[in-house]
Design an enzyme around this catalytic site. Structure first.
Site, PDB file in Angstrom:
ATOM      1  N   GLU A 130       0.868  -1.191   0.000  1.00 41.70           N
ATOM      2  CA  GLU A 130       0.000   0.000   0.000  1.00 41.70           C
ATOM      3  C   GLU A 130       0.892   1.224   0.000  1.00 41.70           C
ATOM      4  O   GLU A 130       1.726   1.373   0.883  1.00 41.70           O
ATOM      5  CB  GLU A 130      -0.866   0.019   1.271  1.00 41.70           C
ATOM      6  CG  GLU A 130      -1.742  -1.191   1.469  1.00 41.70           C
ATOM      7  CD  GLU A 130      -2.840  -1.278   0.429  1.00 41.70           C
ATOM      8  OE1 GLU A 130      -3.239  -0.227  -0.112  1.00 41.70           O
ATOM      9  OE2 GLU A 130      -3.283  -2.410   0.144  1.00 41.70           O
ATOM     10  N   CYS A 143      -2.073   9.178   4.103  1.00 43.17           N
ATOM     11  CA  CYS A 143      -1.986   8.815   2.694  1.00 43.17           C
ATOM     12  C   CYS A 143      -3.253   9.233   1.967  1.00 43.17           C
ATOM     13  O   CYS A 143      -3.247   9.556   0.800  1.00 43.17           O
ATOM     14  CB  CYS A 143      -1.773   7.321   2.557  1.00 43.17           C
ATOM     15  SG  CYS A 143      -2.942   6.409   3.551  1.00 43.17           S
TER      16      CYS A 143
HETATM   17  P1  NAD Z   1       8.358   5.019   4.311  1.00 42.20           P
HETATM   18  O1  NAD Z   1       8.154   4.400   2.990  1.00 42.20           O
HETATM   19  O2  NAD Z   1       9.481   5.944   4.463  1.00 42.20           O
HETATM   20  O3  NAD Z   1       8.559   3.898   5.412  1.00 42.20           O
HETATM   21  C1  NAD Z   1       7.630   2.856   5.585  1.00 42.20           C
HETATM   22  C2  NAD Z   1       8.323   1.675   6.229  1.00 42.20           C
HETATM   23  O4  NAD Z   1       9.268   1.163   5.322  1.00 42.20           O
HETATM   24  C3  NAD Z   1       9.101   2.019   7.492  1.00 42.20           C
HETATM   25  O5  NAD Z   1       8.947   0.986   8.416  1.00 42.20           O
HETATM   26  C4  NAD Z   1      10.524   2.092   7.000  1.00 42.20           C
HETATM   27  O6  NAD Z   1      11.464   1.816   7.998  1.00 42.20           O
HETATM   28  C5  NAD Z   1      10.534   1.015   5.955  1.00 42.20           C
HETATM   29  N1  NAD Z   1      11.564   1.136   4.932  1.00 42.20           N
HETATM   30  C6  NAD Z   1      12.193   2.235   4.506  1.00 42.20           C
HETATM   31  N2  NAD Z   1      13.081   1.926   3.545  1.00 42.20           N
HETATM   32  C7  NAD Z   1      13.000   0.614   3.362  1.00 42.20           C
HETATM   33  C8  NAD Z   1      13.645  -0.299   2.500  1.00 42.20           C
HETATM   34  N3  NAD Z   1      14.547   0.091   1.634  1.00 42.20           N
HETATM   35  N4  NAD Z   1      13.308  -1.598   2.562  1.00 42.20           N
HETATM   36  C9  NAD Z   1      12.358  -2.025   3.420  1.00 42.20           C
HETATM   37  N5  NAD Z   1      11.736  -1.211   4.272  1.00 42.20           N
HETATM   38  C10 NAD Z   1      12.046   0.090   4.234  1.00 42.20           C
HETATM   39  O7  NAD Z   1       6.978   5.710   4.691  1.00 42.20           O
HETATM   40  P2  NAD Z   1       6.600   6.524   5.985  1.00 42.20           P
HETATM   41  O8  NAD Z   1       7.279   7.845   5.959  1.00 42.20           O
HETATM   42  O9  NAD Z   1       6.733   5.708   7.205  1.00 42.20           O
HETATM   43  O10 NAD Z   1       5.036   6.718   5.747  1.00 42.20           O
HETATM   44  C11 NAD Z   1       4.520   7.680   4.909  1.00 42.20           C
HETATM   45  C12 NAD Z   1       4.181   7.113   3.562  1.00 42.20           C
HETATM   46  O11 NAD Z   1       3.317   6.016   3.715  1.00 42.20           O
HETATM   47  C13 NAD Z   1       3.439   8.068   2.672  1.00 42.20           C
HETATM   48  O12 NAD Z   1       3.924   7.956   1.377  1.00 42.20           O
HETATM   49  C14 NAD Z   1       2.011   7.582   2.746  1.00 42.20           C
HETATM   50  O13 NAD Z   1       1.234   7.946   1.643  1.00 42.20           O
HETATM   51  C15 NAD Z   1       2.202   6.135   2.866  1.00 42.20           C
HETATM   52  N6  NAD Z   1       1.053   5.490   3.482  1.00 42.20           N
HETATM   53  C16 NAD Z   1       0.214   4.758   2.706  1.00 42.20           C
HETATM   54  C17 NAD Z   1      -0.886   4.167   3.263  1.00 42.20           C
HETATM   55  C18 NAD Z   1      -1.853   3.347   2.447  1.00 42.20           C
HETATM   56  O14 NAD Z   1      -2.680   2.657   3.025  1.00 42.20           O
HETATM   57  N7  NAD Z   1      -1.789   3.394   1.155  1.00 42.20           N
HETATM   58  C19 NAD Z   1      -1.130   4.316   4.627  1.00 42.20           C
HETATM   59  C20 NAD Z   1      -0.240   5.056   5.388  1.00 42.20           C
HETATM   60  C21 NAD Z   1       0.864   5.628   4.806  1.00 42.20           C
END
Ligand code: NAD
Length: 964
Positions: free
Chosen positions: A724, A758
């Site tokens: 997501e 999001c």
């Molecule tokens: P992010 O992508 O920076 O991090 C999400 C998770 O991924 C964290 O746990 C992070 O540590 C991990 N991560 C980071 N780099 C990684 C890698 N290379 N490999 C594996 N894991 C890794 O996102 P964020 O800042 O925590 O959240 C905000 C984002 O999430 C926004 O883009 C938002 O739109 C999205 N979001 C989407 C939904 C949805 O349901 N579609 C819901 C909430 C948030």
């Protein structure tokens, strides 16, 4: 107190008074039910045809917003075109989009409106006062108009009332009487911010009341929706304390449809008695019945009104009697058009020997003129409630009254349109025996906390204090029961206050990740074999534990990620919902199911867990998303490794504790606090991880999809990635949108949790004709919200998550200044990671501000020439997560339903706050892999399907199929 026995003694006089009133009142029809004339005929048809009635009111509701003749014609046809209308409106319909149509329709609606509200001009006031004096009756005035969303609008409301005061003082020999709505005196009248709301309303009321005292006026505070009742009463009592002067008559409206109305009546009587102060009480049945019932159902809150009309009627009589028992301190105004209730009040007053001037009857202008004449001629003091305002802007008022009085259970309808026999109309109210509420079966969301209840607010405040007192410790790294040497440390801080350390978390490295995966692999077999009922039970137990710690968990979110109280509570509630929902879903998927019923062959399908799941979560819904992904995996039989976001590790650790306490074996649910780029990535690439449930940014999500698709040595299964990602969500504001709604819902959709959802709106595409007004109202409305630490409930909006996020968002704001025009910038404190909210206009679809996810309090308003163009602009994005439309034109709504292809489309409501089960949530296109969380298909992503086909024929013998 006037109990049923007292009422019984009155029955004879009630019947007598009722008969006399009825005889006189039926000599003529109120204009609303007067079937003569064109309007009458239309109204008469609307009464007998529920759909026409609704279409008619929907059409009238759009009128103030419509500009051109073509728009009026389009809406007229859209709502009423399917009906064979005769007379003028039928001819008007045949005019097509002729300019005469707009004029004719507006004039016709204004003519109706004029029967129920008057324009704020001296001549109109004089006319109505003269008309009423002939009855004889006095008046109480109410300045109606658009909803108040901004301080400027609240100021205008106050000004309108002050002008009305002066006008009345000049035009009438009586002291002026005015009704005020406290919620219209401030843009934020919020029961959670009790003292602030009260203070803001009082600050405006101050002038007004000073003048009221001078004029010896009669000022009644109107009662509004249930949620505001406590706040309205508190503010009312505060008014009385601050303006103790005798001479002016303060009044409050109380609603008999509320089961707790007696408590409030007693409170007013008690107050009046202890302060030796005369208070007016306007007793009404209550005007928000439909909304109260609908909202309570939506929120899963107890319905705050009687469902049985007879209960309201019965309570009305009890309350009337109660008020009449205190003539020295209470001045009752019995407001309504119900023959029985009025006859009862007159009989009760006579029985007590009340003086004529000890009480009054109140009726609405134009609703029941013949009945008001009859009441006045009984020698009863009568006051008519006169709404004052622009005829078109006051349409919300008009619609509410028309709906109320033409509804099936409306007493006016029963009296005049249906001509019910007098014995029915005068029968004592007999409520049906109490029925236990028949709730719909199926999944029920956990109701959110009702913070209008001061006890709930106090409990939350207490939880915040308790959580804070226990903060500051170090969370040791522990992999499956063994304390490990950490790979690093993460200091958790409060985003609202840079210097406040909440705790330290020891971080895992890749070696820990390897060990965690090995443990999980070892635990898989046994967890898979655990009966589904057991796994379901564990999830339900976890939900119960979470519920028991609800305030504490939410309080921790307030401190760790900067959510306000309501948003934090909603996140916890959603987490509970996920646990219960997936448990329920898994029950339905359990076991073998036949796929076809061939004789001699058995075909069965079953669902089975896939293997070790890495749960990689974002920080913005710190409990709900992590719980949702983890519980789906666990209940399906997969061991999980929780890899929360760095910014929300404390809350994630709480979830881990709850799952273990609920009975998940430690090796089946491991907590691995680590950096995404190292630990997260390692888990994704690990050959023994079969399932990755990720929610986060598009950049990371796409990288995960790519890496998970690369097969590495030792890998035994194709990885499933549940992914997501982000959004660049647009709301279309159509030319006919209800701007009161569009502004309010956009404000919360775009700036709620500082735009860090999001689902948040980051683009508005407004049609030209409403663009400027929408933009300026939105900016003014937003300006009424101060930013500050969300642990203080006066702040709806707080900081962004980190310094890094703040800097990134600020860079976008700088960019916006070169791409478009900075239309609004707010103010914020300096102490934490605050970003002053920004609204840009003049942004074009090609601009980066319109294309990239900013994830902060930044909104771009784009302008479109037509709805079709607006739709194209909305769809011109790589994201397709949520979208919204504010429109009242059915064909535009249909078009949006068909073409506005996003995961979650919201029409005429805010675009955030999806509910598990009711609104399965997730994006399509480049926003997600397209199966929504909290929906019927989500769980299957965590399962394989296996099919077994067995030939059961043995030498021509066909055994009976199972179950026969
Ligand atoms: P992010 O992508 O920076 O991090 C999400 C998770 O991924 C964290 O746990 C992070 O540590 C991990 N991560 C980071 N780099 C990684 C890698 N290379 N490999 C594996 N894991 C890794 O996102 P964020 O800042 O925590 O959240 C905000 C984002 O999430 C926004 O883009 C938002 O739109 C999205 N979001 C989407 C939904 C949805 O349901 N579609 C819901 C909430 C948030």
């Amino acid at each position: 107190m006037g109990g049923p026995s007292v009422l019984h003694g009155l029955e004879g006089s009630i019947a007598e008074i009722g008969r006399s009133l009825h005889e006189r009142a039926l000599r003529a029809n109120p204009s609303l039910f007067d079937a003569r004339g064109l309007r009458g005929r239309l109204a008469a048809r609307a009464l007998s045809d529920e759909r026409l009635r609704s279409a008619l009111f929907h059409f009238i509701d759009t009128l103030p917003q419509l500009g051109s003749a073509a728009e009026v014609a389009g809406h007229f046809r859209a709502y009423l075109g399917a009906y064979e209308l005769g007379g003028l409106w039928g001819r008007v319909l045949r005019l097509g989009s002729h300019p005469a149509l707009a004029g004719a329709v507006r004039a016709s609606v204004k003519r109706v409106a004029r029967e129920f509200l008057i324009e704020p001009q001296p001549s109109a006031i004089r006319r109505v006062l003269r008309r009423l004096a002939r009855l004889p009756a006095t008046a109480t005035f109410d300045a109606v108009g658009e909803a108040v969303l901004t301080d400027q609008e609240a100021e205008r409301y106050l000004q309108r009332n002050l002008e009305l005061f002066e006008l009345l003082a000049r035009e009438s020999s009586e002291p002026p009487a005015i009704s005020v709505k406290l919620s219209a005196l401030t843009a934020r009248f919020d029961p959670l911010d009790r003292s602030g709301s009260c203070r803001r309303a009082l600050a405006r009321l101050n002038w007004f009341l000073t003048r009221a005292v001078e004029l010896k006026a009669n000022v009644t505070v109107d009662m509004e929706q249930h949620e505001l009742k406590g706040l309205i009463l508190d503010t009312f009592f505060e008014v009385l304390e601050q303006f103790p002067h005798a001479g002016w008559l303060p009044g409050i409206a109380l609603q008999a449809y509320a089961p707790d109305a007696l408590v409030h009546v007693e409170r007013v009587i008690e107050f009046a008695r202890t302060r030796r102060r005369r208070i007016g009480v306007r007793l009404v049945k209550g005007a928000y019945w439909d909304t109260e019932v609908a909202l309570a159902e939506q929120r899963n809150w107890p319905v705050p009104v009687f469902l049985d009309k007879a209960q309201t009627d019965q309570q009305y009589e009890l309350l009337t009697a109660r008020l009449f028992d205190h003539p020295d301190v209470i001045y009752p105004a019995i407001a309504g058009h119900n023959l029985r209730s009025l006859s009862h009040a007159i009989a009760a007053a006579r029985m007590r020997g009340l003086r004529r001037d000890a009480w009054e009857v109140q009726m609405l202008l134009g609703m029941a003129d013949p009945l008001s004449k009859a009441v006045a001629s009984e020698g009863i003091q009568l006051r008519v409630y006169v709404p004052v305002g622009d005829l078109l802007a006051g349409i919300a008022y008009l619609i509410r009254r028309l709906m109320e009085n033409t509804a099936n259970n409306s007493i006016l309808r029963q009296t005049y349109a249906e001509r019910r026999p007098l014995t029915d109309l005068l029968a004592a109210p007999h409520p049906a025996p109490m029925q236990t509420e028949a709730r719909a079966t199926g999944f029920r969301n956990l109701p959110l906390i009702d913070f209008s209840d001061p006890k709930s607010a106090a409990a939350f405040r207490h939880a915040l204090d308790a959580v804070r007192s226990r903060l500051g410790s170090t969370l040791r790294l522990n992999v499956d029961g063994t304390t490990e040497r950490a790979a690093g440390h993460h200091v958790c801080t409060n985003p609202a206050s840079r210097d406040e350390t909440l705790g330290v978390v020891e971080m895992a490295g890749v070696a820990h990740a390897d060990r965690a995966v090995a443990n999980a692999v070892g635990a898989f077999e046994s967890w898979r074999e655990v009966a589904v009922e057991r796994r379901v039970e564990v999830c339900r137990r976890a939900a119960d534990l979470m519920l028991a710690r609800r305030e504490r968990l939410a309080a921790l979110e307030v401190l760790e990620v900067g959510k306000n109280w309501r948003e934090a509570d909603a996140d916890v509630a959603e987490a509970v919902d996920y646990l219960r929902f997936y448990a329920q879903q898994m029950e339905a998927l359990d076991g073998w199911r036949p796929t076809a019923g061939f004789p001699g062959e058995r075909n069965d399908l079953t669902y089975e867990p896939r293997g070790v799941a890495a749960i990689i979560a974002p920080w913005n819904f710190p409990l709900a998303i992590l719980t949702g992904m983890a519980s789906a995996a666990l209940v399906a039989g997969n061991p999980v490794i929780l890899k929360p976001a760095e910014q929300a590790m404390l809350i994630a650790a709480e979830l881990h504790g709850i799952l273990l306490e609920a009975g998940v074996p430690p090796a089946v649910c491991q907590f691995l606090p680590g950096e995404g780029e190292t630990v997260g990535r390692h888990l994704v690439e690990h050959p023994d991880v079969g399932l990755i449930a990720f929610t986060g940014s598009r950049e990371v999500g796409l990288a995960i999809l790519e890496r998970a698709g690369r097969v590495v040595s030792g890998q035994r299964q194709v990885k499933r990635v549940v992914c997501e990602m982000g959004g660049k969500n647009a709301i279309i504001v159509d030319a006919d949108a209800d701007l009161d709604e569009a502004v309010l819902h956009t404000l919360h959709s775009a700036f709620g949790f500082q735009g860090q959802k999001c689902s948040a709106a980051s683009r508005v595409i407004a049609l030209e004709s409403v663009h400027d007004r929408f933009a300026s109202r939105l900016a003014d409305a937003l300006d009424c919200y101060p930013y500050g630490p969300p642990e203080d409930p006066q702040y709806v909006f707080g900081p962004v998550i980190s310094e890094q996020a703040r800097e990134r968002i600020e860079r976008y704001i700088e960019l916006g200044k070169s791409e478009g025009k900075l239309h609004y910038r707010g103010r914020v404190p300096q102490s934490g990671h605050y970003v002053a909210p920004a609204i840009f206009t003049g942004i074009l679809p090609r601009h980066r501000l319109a294309r990239e996810e900013i994830f902060g309090p930044v909104l771009s308003i784009l302008c479109a020439e037509s709805f079709a163009q607006a739709l194209d602009m909305a769809l011109d994005s790589e994201f397709a997560l949520t979208g919204g439309v504010f429109s009242r034109l059915p064909e535009h709504i249909d078009l949006a339903r068909r073409r506005f292809r996003v995961g979650n489309l919201y029409i005429n409501r805010r675009i955030t706050g999806a509910l598990v089960s009711a609104q399965p949530f997730g994006g399509i296109a480049m926003s997600g892999t397209g199966v929504q969380a909290g929906g019927p298909d989500y769980l299957k992503q965590f399962l394989w399907t296996r099919v077994v086909s067995e030939n059961t024929l043995r030498h021509g013998f066909v055994p009976p199929s199972p179950g026969t």
